[in-house]
Write a protein that holds these residues in place. Structure first.
Motif, short mmCIF file in Angstrom:
data_model
loop_
_atom_site.label_atom_id
_atom_site.label_comp_id
_atom_site.label_asym_id
_atom_site.label_seq_id
_atom_site.Cartn_x
_atom_site.Cartn_y
_atom_site.Cartn_z
N LEU A 1 54.56 18.17 -112.41
CA LEU A 1 54.42 16.87 -111.76
C LEU A 1 55.47 16.67 -110.67
O LEU A 1 55.17 16.16 -109.58
CB LEU A 1 54.50 15.75 -112.80
N PHE A 2 56.71 17.10 -110.95
CA PHE A 2 57.76 16.98 -109.92
C PHE A 2 57.38 17.75 -108.66
O PHE A 2 57.62 17.30 -107.54
CB PHE A 2 59.09 17.52 -110.45
N SER A 3 56.79 18.93 -108.85
CA SER A 3 56.43 19.76 -107.70
C SER A 3 55.32 19.10 -106.89
O SER A 3 55.31 19.17 -105.65
CB SER A 3 56.02 21.17 -108.14
N ILE A 4 54.39 18.43 -107.57
CA ILE A 4 53.33 17.71 -106.85
C ILE A 4 53.94 16.56 -106.05
O ILE A 4 53.59 16.35 -104.88
CB ILE A 4 52.26 17.20 -107.83
N TRP A 5 54.87 15.83 -106.66
CA TRP A 5 55.53 14.75 -105.93
C TRP A 5 56.24 15.29 -104.69
O TRP A 5 56.11 14.75 -103.60
CB TRP A 5 56.55 14.05 -106.82
N MET B 1 55.85 18.09 -103.00
CA MET B 1 55.03 18.73 -101.97
C MET B 1 54.08 17.77 -101.26
O MET B 1 53.49 18.12 -100.25
CB MET B 1 54.23 19.88 -102.59
N THR B 2 53.92 16.57 -101.81
CA THR B 2 53.06 15.59 -101.14
C THR B 2 53.87 14.53 -100.42
O THR B 2 53.62 14.23 -99.25
CB THR B 2 52.10 14.93 -102.15
N GLN B 3 54.86 13.95 -101.08
CA GLN B 3 55.66 12.90 -100.46
C GLN B 3 56.49 13.42 -99.29
O GLN B 3 56.87 12.65 -98.41
CB GLN B 3 56.54 12.22 -101.52
N HIS B 4 56.74 14.71 -99.27
CA HIS B 4 57.46 15.33 -98.16
C HIS B 4 56.81 14.98 -96.81
O HIS B 4 57.49 14.75 -95.82
CB HIS B 4 57.49 16.85 -98.34
N TYR B 5 55.48 14.92 -96.80
CA TYR B 5 54.76 14.71 -95.55
C TYR B 5 54.88 13.28 -95.04
O TYR B 5 54.61 13.02 -93.87
CB TYR B 5 53.29 15.12 -95.71
N ALA B 6 55.29 12.35 -95.90
CA ALA B 6 55.60 10.99 -95.46
C ALA B 6 57.07 10.86 -95.12
O ALA B 6 57.44 10.38 -94.04
CB ALA B 6 55.21 9.98 -96.54
N ASP B 7 57.94 11.32 -96.02
CA ASP B 7 59.38 11.13 -95.85
C ASP B 7 59.96 11.95 -94.71
O ASP B 7 60.94 11.55 -94.08
CB ASP B 7 60.11 11.47 -97.16
#
Length: 207
Positions: A161-165, A167-173
């Motif tokens: 779950l941490f890896s999903i967070w 790898m996805t939130q990176h594209y916003a932050d």
């Protein structure tokens, strides 16, 4: 005899102004962080006077806490939707895609959340240690069940779950960095979806 305080419903103007303040605060906080933001900046962004703003919210912290509370609900909804009775790979890929969609649709909210975490989460540590932890434990139990049934590869559910967070939130932050590296002519989130779908499909495939 003590009098009872009755909370009367907000008028249309009050609802409109409250939302204008929250929208303005989101913009200011996501740009400046909590410490850098001021009530004057938020009032100006909202098109209201500072005294008018203070009629609705008594402090900068009160606005910030309201935004974070709303954000926590929005952030947890995709994880709540993960169905234990569904196909494990499709459920996890669906969660990943929903998190990517949130990075596309709510970049300011993501940066607000990131800023709060970087400061040590002083205004939402209770929610992280309570509501978030409880939900992650619930879904980790589901993932362990899928692993035990041989439906996906063995791995630590928390770090999945941490890896999903990450790898996805990176594209916003880190949107500015991503676009600077890729250059013009790219759709970062569309490209990310294809890459992450391949990555997690291979990762989850049982040995």
């Amino acid at each position: 005899m003590t009098s009872m305080k009755i909370n009367t419903p907000k008028t249309r103007i009050q609802r409109k102004n409250t939302q204008a303040i929250l929208d303005a605060a989101l913009e200011v906080f996501s740009r400046q962080g909590f410490r850098g933001a001021t009530l004057d900046q938020i009032a100006t962004e909202a098109g209201l006077s500072k005294p008018n703003l203070l009629y609705y919210f008594p402090s900068k912290e009160a606005i910030h806490v309201t935004l974070l509370t709303q954000l926590m609900t929005t952030w947890l909804d995709p994880l709540r939707e993960m169905d234990a009775a569904g196909d494990p790979t499709e459920e996890l890929l669906g969660y990943m895609r929903r998190k990517l969609e949130m990075s596309r649709d709510f970049p300011r909210e993501s940066r607000l959340f990131a800023n709060e975490i970087l400061q040590g989460a002083p205004r939402m540590i209770g929610a992280l240690e309570g509501e978030l932890r409880d939900l992650v434990e619930e879904k980790s139990t589901v993932i362990r069940g899928w692993i035990a049934a041989g439906k996906i590869a063995a791995m630590d559910p928390h770090h999945l779950l941490f890896s999903i967070w990450a790898m996805t939130q990176h594209y916003a932050d880190f949107d500015v960095q991503v676009r600077a590296v890729l250059g013009p002519g790219h759709d970062p989130l569309a490209e990310a979806e294809g890459f992450l779908t391949t990555l997690f499909t291979k990762l989850l495939r049982p040995e």
